[in-house]
Design a protein around this motif. Structure first.
Motif, PDB file in Angstrom:
ATOM      1  N   ASP A 244      54.548  -7.555 -11.688  1.00  0.00           N
ATOM      2  CA  ASP A 244      54.535  -8.086 -12.706  1.00  0.00           C
ATOM      3  C   ASP A 244      55.952  -8.180 -13.435  1.00  0.00           C
ATOM      4  O   ASP A 244      55.888  -9.383 -14.231  1.00  0.00           O
ATOM      5  N   ASP A 280      54.018 -16.336  -4.886  1.00  0.00           N
ATOM      6  CA  ASP A 280      52.686 -16.538  -4.660  1.00  0.00           C
ATOM      7  C   ASP A 280      52.420 -15.947  -6.131  1.00  0.00           C
ATOM      8  O   ASP A 280      51.506 -16.601  -6.081  1.00  0.00           O
ATOM      9  N   LEU A 281      52.189 -14.803  -6.054  1.00  0.00           N
ATOM     10  CA  LEU A 281      52.520 -14.100  -7.655  1.00  0.00           C
ATOM     11  C   LEU A 281      52.482 -15.340  -8.615  1.00  0.00           C
ATOM     12  O   LEU A 281      51.817 -15.093  -9.677  1.00  0.00           O
ATOM     13  N   HIS A 283      52.864 -18.819  -8.691  1.00  0.00           N
ATOM     14  CA  HIS A 283      52.027 -19.622  -8.084  1.00  0.00           C
ATOM     15  C   HIS A 283      51.014 -18.981  -9.267  1.00  0.00           C
ATOM     16  O   HIS A 283      50.229 -20.121  -9.649  1.00  0.00           O
ATOM     17  N   ARG A 284      50.092 -18.317  -8.836  1.00  0.00           N
ATOM     18  CA  ARG A 284      49.169 -18.040  -9.654  1.00  0.00           C
ATOM     19  C   ARG A 284      48.631 -17.711 -11.137  1.00  0.00           C
ATOM     20  O   ARG A 284      47.675 -18.090 -11.188  1.00  0.00           O
ATOM     21  N   ARG A 285      49.622 -16.973 -11.564  1.00  0.00           N
ATOM     22  CA  ARG A 285      50.158 -16.747 -12.635  1.00  0.00           C
ATOM     23  C   ARG A 285      50.068 -18.372 -13.730  1.00  0.00           C
ATOM     24  O   ARG A 285      49.891 -17.821 -14.387  1.00  0.00           O
ATOM     25  N   THR A 286      50.969 -19.053 -12.922  1.00  0.00           N
ATOM     26  CA  THR A 286      51.201 -20.457 -13.742  1.00  0.00           C
ATOM     27  C   THR A 286      48.994 -21.325 -13.174  1.00  0.00           C
ATOM     28  O   THR A 286      49.255 -22.016 -13.927  1.00  0.00           O
ATOM     29  N   ALA A 287      49.675 -21.194 -12.175  1.00  0.00           N
ATOM     30  CA  ALA A 287      47.695 -21.717 -11.946  1.00  0.00           C
ATOM     31  C   ALA A 287      46.768 -21.204 -12.466  1.00  0.00           C
ATOM     32  O   ALA A 287      45.887 -21.843 -12.863  1.00  0.00           O
ATOM     33  N   THR A 288      46.745 -20.294 -13.172  1.00  0.00           N
ATOM     34  CA  THR A 288      45.410 -19.189 -14.615  1.00  0.00           C
ATOM     35  C   THR A 288      45.713 -19.697 -15.331  1.00  0.00           C
ATOM     36  O   THR A 288      46.939 -20.021 -16.097  1.00  0.00           O
TER      37      THR A 288
END
Length: 289
Positions: A244, A280-281, A283-288
């Motif tokens: 994180d 990937d982490l 990208h997930r943070r950006t997509a959330t």
């Protein structure tokens, strides 16, 4: 000891002399004697040498020449010729030991190759002084000098040291201290123990101990003085990368204008984590939402 007004043949002697890192009173009687008797004193800063000699009540009877980073290569050749004439040459830097992140190595190498006697007059060292007062393990350590100035180079260098188990000692300039501590927190872990030693042996000496992230926050407003950083070595099983925190560093770089793919690659390499896992982490943070 050869006199500076005589005709002497045969190889001379090169003496690497440790200079005080703060307190003039730390000078040894041997240094006082040597400065007064040497045929040549090669100084990183001739003005500081003359001030030191005045403070010590020493008359410099030999020739004084400058010997600093920009003229080290040419001056070393000249000094070797002087040594071959049987003279005694003393090398002294502004503080600490010649050759330790200071001029001295090139002349020493040439003198050794020429078969000239090389010796040292031990003196104060910021490296061992900081290590001693840091409160960190001192039985095994390594000296890493100044971290690279550029962020990418610095990240790669620190990333390569992430698994180093010995206590590490660094020098750093005060205006780059905060960013270097942040880079160390990224590479070694935010909680890795460290000590920032400022103005060692001087009037305003300060030793700040804590985790790297905590120390980076302390240094952010600005710090003055000569800086030595001591960082605990890696303990197997400890200091696992905080993904994180690494993702947040990527976000910070992207906000500053760096391409996301490059930011991920640099941060992942510096921390020794798989680039895909960090990407990937992020990208997930950006997509959330």
């Amino acid at each position: 000891m050869p006199c500076n007004n005589g005709q002497v043949t045969g190889n001379g002697r090169l003496v690497l002399a440790g200079a005080p890192i703060g307190q003039v009173g730390d000078v040894s009687p041997r240094l006082r004697e040597l400065l007064g008797e040497a045929d040549v004193v090669a100084a990183e800063d001739t003005r500081r040498l003359r001030r030191l000699a005045a403070d010590l009540g020493v008359e410099l009877t030999g020739r004084v020449v400058s010997y600093y980073d920009q003229n080290e290569v040419a001056r070393a050749q000249e000094l070797v010729e002087t040594l071959k004439q049987g003279r005694t040459v003393v090398v002294i830097t502004d503080a600490g030991m010649p050759g330790v992140s200071d001029p001295g190595y090139r002349l020493t190498q040439l003198a050794v190759e020429a078969g000239i006697t090389v010796t040292a007059l031990p003196g104060p060292s910021a490296v061992t002084t900081a290590l001693a007062v840091s409160g960190l393990a001192s039985d095994r350590f390594c000296f890493e000098g100044f971290p690279p100035r550029k962020g990418g180079d610095r990240g790669r260098r620190l990333g390569a040291l992430a698994a180093e188990e010995r206590t590490m000692v660094f020098f750093e300039s005060p205006h780059r201290l905060a960013e270097s501590l942040r880079a160390m927190a990224e590479a070694f872990g935010a909680e890795r123990r460290a000590a920032v030693c400022r103005e060692l042996t001087k009037t305003y000496e300060e030793v700040r101990r804590g985790g790297l992230a905590e120390l980076a926050e302390w240094a952010a407003p600005g710090v003055k003085g000569e800086i030595t950083i001591v960082v605990a070595g890696h303990a197997p099983g400890d200091d696992e990368p905080d993904l994180d925190a690494l993702a947040a560093e990527v976000d910070r770089r992207v906000a500053a204008g760096e391409r996301r793919s490059l930011a991920v690659a640099e941060v992942a390499k510096g921390a020794g984590v798989p680039r895909r896992e960090l990407y990937d982490l992020v990208h997930r943070r950006t997509a959330t939402p």
